[in-house]
Design a protein around this motif. Structure first.
Motif, mmCIF file in Angstrom:
data_model
loop_
_atom_site.group_PDB
_atom_site.id
_atom_site.type_symbol
_atom_site.label_atom_id
_atom_site.label_comp_id
_atom_site.label_asym_id
_atom_site.label_seq_id
_atom_site.Cartn_x
_atom_site.Cartn_y
_atom_site.Cartn_z
ATOM 1 N N GLU A 1 82.513 7.094 13.623
ATOM 2 C CA GLU A 1 82.177 6.047 14.581
ATOM 3 C C GLU A 1 81.300 6.571 15.716
ATOM 4 O O GLU A 1 80.387 5.880 16.159
ATOM 5 C CB GLU A 1 83.448 5.453 15.183
ATOM 6 N N ASN A 2 81.601 7.780 16.212
ATOM 7 C CA ASN A 2 80.968 8.254 17.441
ATOM 8 C C ASN A 2 80.383 9.659 17.341
ATOM 9 O O ASN A 2 80.309 10.364 18.338
ATOM 10 C CB ASN A 2 81.984 8.223 18.593
ATOM 11 N N ARG A 3 79.993 10.063 16.158
ATOM 12 C CA ARG A 3 79.364 11.375 16.006
ATOM 13 C C ARG A 3 78.490 11.377 14.769
ATOM 14 O O ARG A 3 78.578 10.467 13.937
ATOM 15 C CB ARG A 3 80.402 12.496 15.954
ATOM 16 N N GLU A 4 77.679 12.391 14.627
ATOM 17 C CA GLU A 4 76.770 12.475 13.494
ATOM 18 C C GLU A 4 77.541 12.682 12.188
ATOM 19 O O GLU A 4 78.645 13.235 12.181
ATOM 20 C CB GLU A 4 75.779 13.636 13.693
ATOM 21 N N LYS A 5 76.924 12.258 11.099
ATOM 22 C CA LYS A 5 77.547 12.457 9.791
ATOM 23 C C LYS A 5 77.697 13.938 9.497
ATOM 24 O O LYS A 5 77.026 14.783 10.100
ATOM 25 C CB LYS A 5 76.746 11.760 8.701
ATOM 26 N N LEU A 6 78.595 14.256 8.571
ATOM 27 C CA LEU A 6 78.901 15.638 8.213
ATOM 28 C C LEU A 6 78.816 15.757 6.698
ATOM 29 O O LEU A 6 79.591 15.137 5.971
ATOM 30 C CB LEU A 6 80.307 15.997 8.719
ATOM 31 N N GLY A 7 77.861 16.513 6.228
ATOM 32 C CA GLY A 7 77.664 16.673 4.786
ATOM 33 C C GLY A 7 78.021 18.066 4.333
ATOM 34 O O GLY A 7 78.626 18.855 5.057
ATOM 35 N N GLY A 8 77.634 18.361 3.104
ATOM 36 C CA GLY A 8 77.845 19.696 2.577
ATOM 37 C C GLY A 8 79.172 19.913 1.874
ATOM 38 O O GLY A 8 79.525 21.035 1.550
ATOM 39 N N PHE A 9 79.909 18.839 1.617
ATOM 40 C CA PHE A 9 81.163 18.949 0.869
ATOM 41 C C PHE A 9 80.846 18.715 -0.606
ATOM 42 O O PHE A 9 80.129 17.775 -0.948
ATOM 43 C CB PHE A 9 82.181 17.918 1.347
ATOM 44 N N SER A 10 81.375 19.533 -1.486
ATOM 45 C CA SER A 10 81.128 19.336 -2.914
ATOM 46 C C SER A 10 82.310 19.842 -3.727
ATOM 47 O O SER A 10 83.104 20.650 -3.257
ATOM 48 C CB SER A 10 79.845 20.046 -3.349
ATOM 49 N N VAL A 11 82.370 19.326 -4.931
ATOM 50 C CA VAL A 11 83.441 19.704 -5.846
ATOM 51 C C VAL A 11 82.910 19.593 -7.271
ATOM 52 O O VAL A 11 82.055 18.748 -7.556
ATOM 53 C CB VAL A 11 84.691 18.809 -5.634
ATOM 54 N N THR A 12 83.368 20.480 -8.144
ATOM 55 C CA THR A 12 83.016 20.424 -9.561
ATOM 56 C C THR A 12 84.224 19.943 -10.340
ATOM 57 O O THR A 12 85.326 20.478 -10.178
ATOM 58 C CB THR A 12 82.568 21.807 -10.077
ATOM 59 N N ILE A 13 83.992 18.935 -11.174
ATOM 60 C CA ILE A 13 85.055 18.383 -12.007
ATOM 61 C C ILE A 13 84.768 18.825 -13.450
ATOM 62 O O ILE A 13 83.753 18.442 -14.036
ATOM 63 C CB ILE A 13 85.101 16.842 -11.925
ATOM 64 N N PRO A 14 85.620 19.667 -14.016
ATOM 65 C CA PRO A 14 85.373 20.146 -15.376
ATOM 66 C C PRO A 14 85.331 18.995 -16.386
ATOM 67 O O PRO A 14 85.920 17.936 -16.176
ATOM 68 C CB PRO A 14 86.575 21.063 -15.653
ATOM 69 N N ALA A 15 84.629 19.231 -17.471
ATOM 70 C CA ALA A 15 84.534 18.240 -18.549
ATOM 71 C C ALA A 15 85.920 17.862 -19.051
ATOM 72 O O ALA A 15 86.796 18.722 -19.186
ATOM 73 C CB ALA A 15 83.701 18.796 -19.697
ATOM 74 N N THR B 1 90.795 16.092 12.207
ATOM 75 C CA THR B 1 92.031 15.318 12.262
ATOM 76 C C THR B 1 91.940 14.256 13.356
ATOM 77 O O THR B 1 91.128 14.362 14.276
ATOM 78 C CB THR B 1 93.237 16.226 12.546
ATOM 79 N N ASP B 2 92.785 13.237 13.213
ATOM 80 C CA ASP B 2 92.918 12.175 14.212
ATOM 81 C C ASP B 2 91.595 11.474 14.515
ATOM 82 O O ASP B 2 91.364 11.015 15.631
ATOM 83 C CB ASP B 2 93.541 12.726 15.502
ATOM 84 N N THR B 3 90.731 11.389 13.521
ATOM 85 C CA THR B 3 89.413 10.785 13.669
ATOM 86 C C THR B 3 89.136 9.866 12.480
ATOM 87 O O THR B 3 89.086 10.347 11.346
ATOM 88 C CB THR B 3 88.322 11.884 13.722
ATOM 89 N N PRO B 4 88.949 8.570 12.713
ATOM 90 C CA PRO B 4 88.588 7.686 11.599
ATOM 91 C C PRO B 4 87.232 8.107 11.015
ATOM 92 O O PRO B 4 86.317 8.480 11.758
ATOM 93 C CB PRO B 4 88.487 6.303 12.250
ATOM 94 N N TYR B 5 87.124 8.034 9.702
ATOM 95 C CA TYR B 5 85.852 8.366 9.058
ATOM 96 C C TYR B 5 85.743 7.623 7.734
ATOM 97 O O TYR B 5 86.695 7.012 7.247
ATOM 98 C CB TYR B 5 85.699 9.881 8.876
ATOM 99 N N ALA B 6 84.549 7.672 7.173
ATOM 100 C CA ALA B 6 84.270 7.097 5.857
ATOM 101 C C ALA B 6 83.640 8.189 5.007
ATOM 102 O O ALA B 6 83.103 9.166 5.534
ATOM 103 C CB ALA B 6 83.327 5.909 5.985
ATOM 104 N N VAL B 7 83.709 8.020 3.691
ATOM 105 C CA VAL B 7 83.143 9.014 2.781
ATOM 106 C C VAL B 7 82.196 8.341 1.794
ATOM 107 O O VAL B 7 82.528 7.300 1.214
ATOM 108 C CB VAL B 7 84.243 9.753 1.985
#
Length: 114
Positions: free
Chosen positions: A44-58, A79-85
């Motif tokens: 809501e009140n700060r810049e977006k945060l990227g760089g999260f990734s995950v590999t899901i095996p076949a 923590t204690d911060t509403p966010y969206a993904v």
């Protein structure tokens, strides 16, 4: 590019006894090849945060705990911060979001398939 949106995320810092509040983005990859998913967090009140990734095996499933994942820069989910993904992947995946809230004596779990 496949995209999934999870607009109502929240990771509380408090807990109730031995149970720890957490969120998880659960992935199911029924494909024959490993899949990579990228996540960007919006606030809501700060810049977006990227760089999260995950590999899901076949032909596997994983449960990506948002309290344990780190971005490529070492950032964690605040923590204690509403966010969206925003979740993005070249592969077709099945995605489910689950929140376990232990801040109350009654505890709570909420889940949705996206």
């Amino acid at each position: 590019m496949n995209k999934w949106y999870i607009p109502d995320c929240y990771y509380p810092s408090s807990k109730n006894g031995e149970y720890v509040s957490h969120e998880a983005i659960c992935f199911l990859n029924v494909g024959a090849e490993d899949a990579n998913a990228r996540m960007t967090l919006y606030f809501e009140n700060r810049e977006k945060l990227g760089g999260f990734s995950v590999t899901i095996p076949a032909e596997r499933t994983i449960h990506c705990r948002m309290d344990q994942i780190r971005s490529c820069d070492g950032e964690s989910v605040p923590t204690d911060t509403p966010y969206a993904v925003l979740v993005e992947s070249e592969a077709e995946l099945h995605v489910q979001y689950t929140r376990v809230d232990t801040t109350q004596a009654q505890l709570a779990i909420a889940t949705t398939i996206i």
